[in-house]
Write a protein that holds these residues in place. Structure first.
Motif, mmCIF file in Angstrom:
data_model
loop_
_atom_site.group_PDB
_atom_site.id
_atom_site.type_symbol
_atom_site.label_atom_id
_atom_site.label_comp_id
_atom_site.label_asym_id
_atom_site.label_seq_id
_atom_site.Cartn_x
_atom_site.Cartn_y
_atom_site.Cartn_z
ATOM 1 N N LEU A 46 -18.713 -12.445 -40.754
ATOM 2 C CA LEU A 46 -17.328 -12.576 -41.190
ATOM 3 C C LEU A 46 -17.141 -13.437 -42.445
ATOM 4 O O LEU A 46 -16.430 -13.025 -43.367
ATOM 5 C CB LEU A 46 -16.478 -13.100 -40.035
ATOM 6 C CG LEU A 46 -14.970 -12.946 -40.150
ATOM 7 C CD1 LEU A 46 -14.587 -11.475 -40.313
ATOM 8 C CD2 LEU A 46 -14.298 -13.524 -38.924
ATOM 9 N N PRO A 47 -17.754 -14.613 -42.545
ATOM 10 C CA PRO A 47 -17.535 -15.428 -43.749
ATOM 11 C C PRO A 47 -18.052 -14.779 -45.042
ATOM 12 O O PRO A 47 -17.629 -15.156 -46.137
ATOM 13 C CB PRO A 47 -18.311 -16.725 -43.469
ATOM 14 C CG PRO A 47 -18.478 -16.759 -42.007
ATOM 15 C CD PRO A 47 -18.548 -15.337 -41.552
ATOM 16 N N PHE A 48 -18.935 -13.809 -44.933
ATOM 17 C CA PHE A 48 -19.478 -13.160 -46.120
ATOM 18 C C PHE A 48 -18.607 -12.003 -46.598
ATOM 19 O O PHE A 48 -18.880 -11.392 -47.618
ATOM 20 C CB PHE A 48 -20.910 -12.695 -45.847
ATOM 21 C CG PHE A 48 -21.819 -13.839 -45.500
ATOM 22 C CD1 PHE A 48 -22.276 -14.705 -46.482
ATOM 23 C CD2 PHE A 48 -22.173 -14.094 -44.177
ATOM 24 C CE1 PHE A 48 -23.086 -15.783 -46.168
ATOM 25 C CE2 PHE A 48 -22.985 -15.165 -43.853
ATOM 26 C CZ PHE A 48 -23.445 -16.014 -44.846
ATOM 27 N N ASN A 49 -17.541 -11.737 -45.842
ATOM 28 C CA ASN A 49 -16.570 -10.728 -46.237
ATOM 29 C C ASN A 49 -15.693 -11.321 -47.334
ATOM 30 O O ASN A 49 -15.278 -12.479 -47.253
ATOM 31 C CB ASN A 49 -15.733 -10.349 -45.009
ATOM 32 C CG ASN A 49 -14.806 -9.204 -45.262
ATOM 33 O OD1 ASN A 49 -14.319 -9.023 -46.362
ATOM 34 N ND2 ASN A 49 -14.538 -8.444 -44.212
ATOM 35 N N ALA A 50 -15.396 -10.540 -48.353
ATOM 36 C CA ALA A 50 -14.643 -11.036 -49.511
ATOM 37 C C ALA A 50 -13.290 -11.625 -49.112
ATOM 38 O O ALA A 50 -12.842 -12.615 -49.691
ATOM 39 C CB ALA A 50 -14.450 -9.912 -50.524
ATOM 40 N N ILE A 55 -8.309 -16.664 -46.187
ATOM 41 C CA ILE A 55 -7.589 -17.055 -44.967
ATOM 42 C C ILE A 55 -7.252 -18.534 -45.048
ATOM 43 O O ILE A 55 -7.927 -19.320 -45.738
ATOM 44 C CB ILE A 55 -8.375 -16.717 -43.678
ATOM 45 C CG1 ILE A 55 -9.652 -17.552 -43.549
ATOM 46 C CG2 ILE A 55 -8.682 -15.227 -43.614
ATOM 47 C CD1 ILE A 55 -10.351 -17.385 -42.203
ATOM 48 N N ASP A 56 -6.182 -18.918 -44.356
ATOM 49 C CA ASP A 56 -5.746 -20.316 -44.448
ATOM 50 C C ASP A 56 -6.631 -21.238 -43.606
ATOM 51 O O ASP A 56 -7.477 -20.785 -42.834
ATOM 52 C CB ASP A 56 -4.264 -20.450 -44.094
ATOM 53 C CG ASP A 56 -3.935 -20.116 -42.651
ATOM 54 O OD1 ASP A 56 -4.777 -20.381 -41.771
ATOM 55 O OD2 ASP A 56 -2.831 -19.601 -42.400
ATOM 56 N N HIS A 57 -6.398 -22.522 -43.753
ATOM 57 C CA HIS A 57 -7.233 -23.535 -43.109
ATOM 58 C C HIS A 57 -7.190 -23.420 -41.586
ATOM 59 O O HIS A 57 -8.220 -23.580 -40.912
ATOM 60 C CB HIS A 57 -6.796 -24.928 -43.566
ATOM 61 C CG HIS A 57 -7.666 -26.033 -43.040
ATOM 62 N ND1 HIS A 57 -8.977 -26.197 -43.450
ATOM 63 C CD2 HIS A 57 -7.422 -26.996 -42.115
ATOM 64 C CE1 HIS A 57 -9.507 -27.224 -42.806
ATOM 65 N NE2 HIS A 57 -8.580 -27.736 -42.008
ATOM 66 N N THR A 58 -6.016 -23.150 -41.036
ATOM 67 C CA THR A 58 -5.888 -23.013 -39.584
ATOM 68 C C THR A 58 -6.742 -21.863 -39.071
ATOM 69 O O THR A 58 -7.413 -21.986 -38.032
ATOM 70 C CB THR A 58 -4.403 -22.786 -39.200
ATOM 71 O OG1 THR A 58 -3.632 -23.871 -39.715
ATOM 72 C CG2 THR A 58 -4.233 -22.706 -37.703
#
Length: 160
Positions: A46-50, A55-58
């Motif tokens: 997921l984090p490697f998706n552009a 997405i916000d901090h929450t």
């Protein structure tokens, strides 16, 4: 003499029940582990998706909690199999099963929370936070009923 034979038969029956319970436990882990693995694999990429950067901090904190709980479930659910291999031959099977059962229940609990948080994470991204939280609540209820409340009810009332 016949008392000794009955005692031997009783011990043999207990050992067979013991092995059956042990086999059940291993089968249960085989059911839970793929779900935890799939959730963890999804979360790893997921984090490697552009879009993740936007997405916000929450939502990032929600992702962190979901990811950590998912990995925790993998560790706890796989621990009995690894411990069994390392501790062979088992000297105290009953104690091992008690500890393994606690690990499996703890791993199932962390997996349940990860599933609920993951539901919120995905649905919130697609439909907004209100719908995400509502669906996470539905998922929490489903997991609570199917995994925890129903078995406790059946154990108490149906003699299962």
């Amino acid at each position: 003499m016949s008392g000794g034979l009955f005692e031997e038969d009783r011990r043999r029956d207990e050992a067979e029940d013991d092995d059956g319970d042990f086999s059940d436990m291993l089968s249960e882990m085989r059911i839970l582990l793929p779900g935890a693995q799939m959730l963890s694999a999804f979360l790893i990429i997921l984090p490697f998706n552009a879009g993740f950067a936007h997405i916000d901090h929450t939502e990032k904190l929600l992702f962190l909690a979901t990811f950590f709980l998912s990995l925790t479930s993998l560790v706890l659910l796989s621990a009995p199999a690894i411990q069994h291999r390392v501790m062979r031959p088992l000297k105290d099977r009953a104690r091992f099963k008690r500890v393994a059962t606690k690990q499996i229940v703890a791993g199932s609990f962390t997996l349940a929370i990860a599933l609920v948080l993951g539901t919120d994470l995905v649905i919130s991204e697609v439909f907004g936070s209100t719908v995400g939280m509502a669906m996470a609540g539905v998922m929490a209820a489903l997991v609570a009923i199917a995994w925890w409340l129903m078995p406790m009810y059946l154990k108490r009332h149906a003699g299962v």
